[in-house]
Enzyme design. Structure first.
Site, short mmCIF file in Angstrom:
data_model
loop_
_atom_site.label_atom_id
_atom_site.label_comp_id
_atom_site.label_asym_id
_atom_site.label_seq_id
_atom_site.Cartn_x
_atom_site.Cartn_y
_atom_site.Cartn_z
N LYS A 1 -95.63 23.70 -22.83
CA LYS A 1 -95.74 23.03 -22.07
C LYS A 1 -96.04 21.62 -22.24
CE LYS A 1 -95.48 26.75 -18.41
NZ LYS A 1 -95.69 26.66 -16.76
N ASP B 1 -93.17 23.14 -11.84
CA ASP B 1 -93.62 23.75 -11.36
C ASP B 1 -94.58 23.56 -10.61
OD1 ASP B 1 -93.55 25.66 -13.21
OD2 ASP B 1 -95.20 25.15 -14.46
N GLY C 1 -96.92 35.09 -5.30
CA GLY C 1 -96.27 33.35 -7.11
C GLY C 1 -94.78 33.71 -6.46
#
Ligand code: ATR
Length: 273
Positions: free
Chosen positions: A70, A106, A237
């Site tokens: 990432k 995200d 989540g």
């Protein structure tokens, strides 16, 4: 009318064994009759440069980037969004006007379940990559107090300095009277950490708040069970995971929507939840 797939997408990370992204995105392409196909590309760090060369030559229309790529992927992109820049990590890439862009969905995914809610004080458990997206999201919605606690204190201090937040030693995490507590550690995750709880029930008693676990497997971690027993609201989540997938899908398809409820069900089914 269904069309043959003409656009290639995929996810890279290492290892990738557990990712449900290919199954979820391919399902969404079919749902929306979009001519895409999404593969899994497990590439070790030393092949990341070659991977992005391949993206530019094949061509690949877009994709996701996961652990451990990432941060390292940024140097292979032409541009990154302000959001991705704010945390120094990308999880999605896509083309605009012939240039390769990176974004971080995200943060969008984390904020999804918080829509319309605000908090006076947030306590973040953990200081890894997931915690970064959480803190950036909370900053974005104007959370006045953000406290970061982590087993390795130096990492909490580093994040606190980066985001202008507070760092708290792990052993003192029961003290703050936060009305949002986010578990951004791997504690409670299925496997060898499933029996771990990062935050005790007694520390939540006597006040109200939201306990948000970024873990989605199992759907109810020990942390969320403790929160529920204390009368707290809970969120796991799964909505965050589906939220990041939906935001990436919209970037690749110039705004097509992956249907939310059906995607939640699909993801839960794929995870065996
Ligand atoms: P991610 O990118 O998913 O956030 P990570 O960077 O490996 O993953 O971060 C995992 C987080 O869980 C870290 O904050 C880690 O604490 P350390 O920085 O001290 O390693 C935390 N964590 C994992 N296992 C833990 C445990 N048994 N007790 C406390 N914290 C734990």
């Amino acid at each position: 009318m269904a069309r043959y797939p003409s656009k290639l997408y995929g996810i890279t990370g290492f290892p990738l064994g557990h990712s449900i992204s290919p199954a979820l995105q391919n399902w969404a392409f079919q749902e929306r009759r979009f001519p895409g196909v999404y593969l899994a590309w497990p590439e070790p760090p030393e092949k990341l440069g070659a991977f992005f060369q391949a993206v530019r030559t094949l061509p690949v229309s877009g994709g996701n980037i996961t652990i451990p790529h990432k941060e390292a992927s940024i140097k292979y992109l032409d541009h990154v969004s302000a959001r991705a820049k704010s945390i120094g990590a990308v999880n999605t890439f896509f083309w605009r006007d012939g240039e390769l862009w990176g974004d971080n969905t995200d943060i969008t995914g984390f904020l999804g379940p918080l829509k319309g809610r605000s908090f006076k004080s947030a306590l973040i458990l953990g200081a890894g990559g997931a915690a970064r997206a959480v803190i950036a999201g909370l900053k974005e919605i104007g959370t006045p107090e953000i406290i970061i606690t982590n087993r390795t204190f130096a990492k909490a201090q580093e994040l606190a300095a980066f985001f202008g937040a507070e760092a708290l030693p792990w052993d003192e995490r029961g003290k703050p009277r936060a009305d949002l507590i986010v578990n951004a550690t791997s504690m409670g995750m299925s496997g060898r950490q499933e029996d771990q709880n990062p935050y005790e029930e007694s520390w939540m008693r006597g006040r109200e708040g939201l306990a948000y676990d970024i873990v989605y497997n199992p759907p109810q971690t020990l942390f969320l069970k403790a929160a529920e027993a204390s009368g707290w609201k809970t969120e796991n989540g799964l909505a965050m995971f589906v939220g990041q997938a939906r935001a990436a899908f919209a970037l690749w398809t110039e705004g097509l929507e992956m249907p939310r409820e059906a995607a939640m069900q699909k993801a839960a089914g794929l995870l065996g939840l």
